[in-house]
Design an enzyme around this catalytic site. Structure first.
Site, PDB file in Angstrom:
ATOM      1  N   TYR A 138       0.829  -1.212   0.000  1.00 41.88           N
ATOM      2  CA  TYR A 138       0.000   0.000   0.000  1.00 41.88           C
ATOM      3  C   TYR A 138       0.863   1.261   0.000  1.00 41.88           C
ATOM      4  CZ  TYR A 138      -4.741  -1.800   0.841  1.00 41.88           C
ATOM      5  OH  TYR A 138      -5.974  -2.380   0.730  1.00 41.88           O
ATOM      6  N   LYS A 189       2.877 -15.268   2.549  1.00 45.49           N
ATOM      7  CA  LYS A 189       3.063 -16.001   1.294  1.00 45.49           C
ATOM      8  C   LYS A 189       4.561 -16.289   1.169  1.00 45.49           C
ATOM      9  CE  LYS A 189       1.473 -17.681  -2.629  1.00 45.49           C
ATOM     10  NZ  LYS A 189       0.565 -18.858  -2.691  1.00 45.49           N
ATOM     11  N   ASP A 245      -6.488  -6.845   4.162  1.00 40.72           N
ATOM     12  CA  ASP A 245      -7.605  -6.173   3.485  1.00 40.72           C
ATOM     13  C   ASP A 245      -8.552  -7.220   2.914  1.00 40.72           C
ATOM     14  OD1 ASP A 245      -9.096  -4.082   2.216  1.00 40.72           O
ATOM     15  OD2 ASP A 245      -8.056  -4.565   0.339  1.00 40.72           O
ATOM     16  N   ASP A 249     -12.440  -8.746   4.601  1.00 43.06           N
ATOM     17  CA  ASP A 249     -13.733  -8.712   3.893  1.00 43.06           C
ATOM     18  C   ASP A 249     -14.342 -10.103   3.865  1.00 43.06           C
ATOM     19  OD1 ASP A 249     -13.546  -5.980   3.247  1.00 43.06           O
ATOM     20  OD2 ASP A 249     -14.297  -6.317   1.207  1.00 43.06           O
TER      21      ASP A 249
HETATM   22  C1  IPM Z   1     -10.450  -1.021   3.972  1.00 46.90           C
HETATM   23  C2  IPM Z   1     -10.690  -0.426   2.623  1.00 46.90           C
HETATM   24  C3  IPM Z   1      -9.525   0.492   2.291  1.00 46.90           C
HETATM   25  C4  IPM Z   1      -8.265  -0.345   2.254  1.00 46.90           C
HETATM   26  C5  IPM Z   1      -9.663   1.301   0.991  1.00 46.90           C
HETATM   27  C6  IPM Z   1     -10.971   2.063   0.950  1.00 46.90           C
HETATM   28  C7  IPM Z   1      -8.504   2.216   0.787  1.00 46.90           C
HETATM   29  O1  IPM Z   1     -10.860  -1.423   1.669  1.00 46.90           O
HETATM   30  O2  IPM Z   1     -10.342  -0.261   4.957  1.00 46.90           O
HETATM   31  O3  IPM Z   1     -10.369  -2.250   4.061  1.00 46.90           O
HETATM   32  O4  IPM Z   1      -7.954  -0.979   1.230  1.00 46.90           O
HETATM   33  O5  IPM Z   1      -7.572  -0.385   3.268  1.00 46.90           O
HETATM   34 MG    MG Z   2     -10.944  -3.371   2.479  1.00 44.33          MG
END
Ligand code: IPM
Ligand code: MG
Length: 354
Positions: A138, A189, A245, A249
């Protein structure tokens, strides 16, 4: 306790208002809370031409904690990248040094049938993803777009972790595990990436300071599979920014309701930014249908992690549970026989149960 409140975009203002409503119950009882509002994301761009305006940055730096709604909206999708709402989020994380991102995924028994997985796979689920938040691909340099000598376009990013970045998040990981089930699974990984080879080495070295914690390592592709195969095998998952990330999710969906999950992003002293893990949902903004519980639960995490107000945190969490067991449901988690309520009414229901 000075809180910078950044409602942001889409459903952000509606859900943040409910969290403030709940905190206000504690404030009226004498808890010393002060709020100051600022603009963030698309709202920052509209107000000051910047998704993280200097005034908001000042507010956030001077506050003890930040409560954030969500950022992003269709209108901002075509802006040049530095002006997009997400950049505001990345900048505030970096500027405040919020390297430790706690993303709990727990299933409320009342919502067991909302998961897309079989109830027996997810019932009782309670795991914590600890995601490193200010390093990795990132933020690694160099990055960019360029042309090769042949004139073809290329995009490139750098995955990079220093030893000190790995060790400080690893310490948080082991400490988090000590307070929970004492099992830490580090996800990487290392069969392919040098960054992960170092990650695994450093995490293993630090594990010697925490002999009571049972440390395991898992490749990220396997972890993605295990999360849907048998998620209850995990207690704390420790991982880098990008893998975290993606896995967070995935983990959120095990609980069936992304509208339920809070998060904390902490610096080395415990100062933090607290936000729901879901986005700004512009499609339902302003309709009083968004689920405010993730934001309310983020306020509980703030009480616990930044202000050491464990009792206040527990009271908020119990009030959320009680509102659910009393049958209150926003549309995203509504089922037959339950009382369908809007954003505001859910906020009222929780506030009344503090
Ligand atoms: C999260 C989001 C963010 C990330 C984006 C919106 C920059 O997906 O907080 O997980 O990738 O960190
Ligand atoms: Mg995210």
């Amino acid at each position: 306790m000075k809180i910078a409140v950044l409602p942001g975009d889409g459903i952000g203002p509606e859900i943040v208002a409910q969290a403030v409503k709940v905190l206000d119950v504690l404030r009226r009882e004498g808890l010393g809370l002060e709020y100051e509002y600022g603009e963030m994301g698309g709202a920052g761009y509209d107000a000051a031409g910047d998704p993280y305006p200097p005034a908001t940055s000042k507010l956030a730096r001077e506050a003890d904690a930040v409560l954030l709604g969500a950022v992003g909206g269709y209108r901002y999708d075509t802006l040049p990248r530095p002006l997009r709402p997400e950049q505001g989020l990345l900048r505030i994380r970096k500027e405040l040094g919020l390297f430790a991102n706690l993303r709990p995924a727990m299933l409320y028994p009342e919502l067991a049938s909302a998961s897309s997985l079989k109830p027996e796979v997810v019932s009782g689920l309670d795991l914590m993803i600890l995601r490193e938040l200010t390093g990795d691909i990132y933020f690694g340099q160099p990055r960019g777009l360029r042309r090769t000598d042949e004139g073809e376009r290329e995009g490139y990013d750098t995955m990079l972790y220093s030893e000190s970045e790995i060790s400080r998040i690893a310490h948080v990981g082991f400490k988090t595990a000590m307070k929970r089930g004492k099992r830490l699974c580090s996800v990487d990984k290392a069969n392919v990436l040098e960054t992960s080879v170092l990650w695994r080495e450093v995490v293993t070295e630090i594990s010697r300071d925490y002999p009571q914690v049972d440390l395991s390592h898992m490749y990220v592709d396997n972890a993605a599979m295990q999360l849907v195969r048998n998620p209850k095998q995990f207690d704390v998952i420790l991982t880098g920014n990008m893998f975290g990330d993606i896995l967070s999710d995935e983990a959120s969906m095990l609980t069936g309701s992304i509208g339920m999950l809070p998060s904390a992003s902490l610096d080395a002293e415990g100062k933090g930014l607290f936000e729901p893990i879901h986005g700004s949902a512009p499609d339902i903004a302003g309709q009083n249908v968004a689920n405010p519980l993730a934001t309310i639960l983020s306020a509980a995490m703030m009480m616990r992690h930044t202000f050491n107000q464990e009792e206040a945190a527990a009271r908020i969490e119990h009030a959320v549970r009680k509102a659910l067991s009393d049958g209150f449901r926003t549309p995203d988690i509504h089922q037959e026989g339950m009382t369908r309520v809007g954003t505001k009414e859910m906020g009222d229901a929780v506030a009344a149960r503090i």
